[in-house]
Enzyme design. Structure first.
Site, PDB file in Angstrom:
ATOM      1  N   LYS A   1       0.844  -1.195   0.000  1.00 59.28           N
ATOM      2  CA  LYS A   1       0.000   0.000   0.000  1.00 59.28           C
ATOM      3  C   LYS A   1       0.885   1.253   0.000  1.00 59.28           C
ATOM      4  CE  LYS A   1      -2.778  -3.261   0.335  1.00 59.28           C
ATOM      5  NZ  LYS A   1      -4.018  -3.816   0.550  1.00 59.28           N
TER       6      LYS A   1
HETATM    7  C1  PLP Z   1      -4.669  -5.063   1.265  1.00 63.60           C
HETATM    8  C2  PLP Z   1      -6.136  -5.122   1.256  1.00 63.60           C
HETATM    9  C3  PLP Z   1      -6.872  -5.604   2.360  1.00 63.60           C
HETATM   10  C4  PLP Z   1      -6.224  -6.248   3.545  1.00 63.60           C
HETATM   11  O1  PLP Z   1      -5.314  -5.475   4.227  1.00 63.60           O
HETATM   12  P1  PLP Z   1      -4.210  -6.213   5.128  1.00 63.60           P
HETATM   13  O2  PLP Z   1      -3.540  -5.079   5.832  1.00 63.60           O
HETATM   14  O3  PLP Z   1      -3.303  -6.949   4.206  1.00 63.60           O
HETATM   15  O4  PLP Z   1      -4.930  -7.121   6.075  1.00 63.60           O
HETATM   16  C5  PLP Z   1      -8.246  -5.525   2.302  1.00 63.60           C
HETATM   17  N1  PLP Z   1      -8.886  -5.047   1.225  1.00 63.60           N
HETATM   18  C6  PLP Z   1      -8.220  -4.601   0.146  1.00 63.60           C
HETATM   19  C7  PLP Z   1      -8.980  -4.055  -1.018  1.00 63.60           C
HETATM   20  C8  PLP Z   1      -6.828  -4.650   0.117  1.00 63.60           C
HETATM   21  O5  PLP Z   1      -6.183  -4.231  -0.987  1.00 63.60           O
END
Ligand code: PLP
Length: 396
Positions: free
Chosen positions: A189
């Site tokens: 992210k």
């Molecule tokens: C990355 C992601 C998640 C999960 O986040 P984590 O921190 O990896 O648990 C949930 N929804 C979307 C759309 C994502 O891209």
């Protein structure tokens, strides 16, 4: 190998983390509180509750909204499985909706139609509790439409803004439209804390519930420790928060960098069989991933990905057609054709490398390798698509 994603980490993050290690305070200290205050500002929400992952954020937001056993939650068919898993682990059932294949976001017309169909039936109306839209790859979905639908039907709106920190719809930050907005700080992210997440909300009652749920059920206000519900341990560590605070200072430059890289890919993809992602008017996207589509369905995307990796370019699929992953397919009987746009996107979407170390020369190389492998894998496909051999000759 041209890597898909590389977190932007320098000495400042290292120093911040070392500072925490030397302080001896690893949980429930000043770093998490400061990170929350800074994030509340960025998201434009009264409260920000830091947690251990984006998945934990989604789980707690659904619980705080009262989603439980037997309930229904409307969500997109095309996302990381955590979106639907969070619903499922509450004991509720995701009701999937197809996407707009230009933006990869939930199709708001199909969402409204499905929602009204469920509301028209007394049984399902009682079970329907929330809408969980996703801002796919950092492009906000039309939150005006979704919030209006939520209001009309009396449903909570919880945004999966995992990829959308810093993004906005109609000038208002993603994650600040619904009752709650959920963010992730996973290494892919925009900013990372290793693992980490956040729930943003303007609602004081929801914020208290979220704080209790993430911390063993401890009442966040009681003078003496009092446990008011069976909570989780979903707390963020001080180490993660210190890392995140440095990362957050880089957010504007990281977003600018991603947009610049995306613009360059857009140019490189013009007049090729690769389709650049579209951005809807009103969406201020942050390009968490750059997801192109192979125009046509003749080349198996998994073969292309493997071939590109062998050619030194790390790529991956866009994301998952969740109803067709094994668990959801077997539990709810979903089949190819139930969500045709998501089917087509799953079969054709390709995430290209996107990070601060990527040079313009490497971006050209990424596209060249892709076009070469496409041509090699299925020259026939291009004729079917009406691609001119001359255009291909220029890049091979
Ligand atoms: C990355 C992601 C998640 C999960 O986040 P984590 O921190 O990896 O648990 C949930 N929804 C979307 C759309 C994502 O891209």
């Amino acid at each position: 190998m041209i890597r898909l994603s590389i977190p932007d980490i320098d000495e400042r993050e290292a120093d911040a983390v070392l500072g925490v290690l030397r302080s001896g305070y690893f949980v429930q200290g000043p770093q998490v509180a400061a990170f929350e205050a800074e994030l509340a500002q960025v998201v434009g929400a009264r409260h920000a509750v830091a947690v251990s992952s984006g998945t934990a954020a989604l789980h707690l937001a659904l619980l705080a909204a009262g989603v439980g056993a037997g309930d229904l939650v409307l969500t997109t068919a095309y996302s990381w499985p955590a979106t639907a898993n969070a619903i499922e682990i509450c004991g509720a059932q995701p009701v999937f909706v197809d996407i707009d294949e230009r933006t990869f976001n939930i199709d708001c017309d199909a969402l409204a139609a499905t929602c009204r169909r469920l509301m028209a039936d007394r049984q399902s109306r009682r079970r329907l509790k929330a809408i969980l839209p996703v801002h796919a790859f950092g492009q906000p979905v039309d939150m005006e439409a979704i919030c209006a639908l939520g209001d009309e039907c009396g449903l909570a709106v919880i945004e999966d803004a995992a990829c959308a920190l810093g993004a906005a719809w109609a000038g208002r930050p993603a994650g600040s439209w619904g009752q709650m907005g959920c963010f992730s700080f996973h290494p892919r992210k925009a900013i990372t804390t290793g693992e980490g997440g956040l729930v943003a909300t303007d609602d004081d009652v929801l914020a208290d519930r979220l704080r209790a749920l993430r911390n063993h059920g401890l009442d966040p206000h009681a003078a003496q420790p009092e446990f008011i519900l069976p909570g989780y341990n979903y707390r963020m560590t001080e180490i993660a928060a210190a890392l995140g605070r440095v990362q957050l200072t880089k957010l504007p430059q990281l977003i600018a960098m991603r947009r610049e890289l995306a613009r360059r890919y857009d140019d490189l993809l013009a007049d090729t069989p690769l389709l650049a992602p579209a951005v809807a008017p009103g969406a201020d996207a942050v390009c968490q991933s750059y997801v192109a589509r192979v125009n046509g369905e003749c080349v198996p995307i998994d073969h292309l990905i493997a071939a590109m990796r062998a050619g030194g370019v790390e790529v991956t699929i866009g994301t998952y057609q969740i109803p067709l992953t094994r668990y959801y397919r077997e539990r709810y009987g979903h089949q190819p054709g139930d969500f045709p746009a998501a089917d087509r996107v799953r079969a054709s979407a390709l995430s290209l490398p996107l990070h601060q170390q990527l040079t313009p020369v490497q971006q050209k190389q990424v596209v060249d390798v892709c076009l070469t492998e496409l041509q090699r894998l299925d020259a026939e496909a291009f004729r079917v698509l009406g691609e001119s051999p001359a255009a291909m000759g220029a890049v091979s």
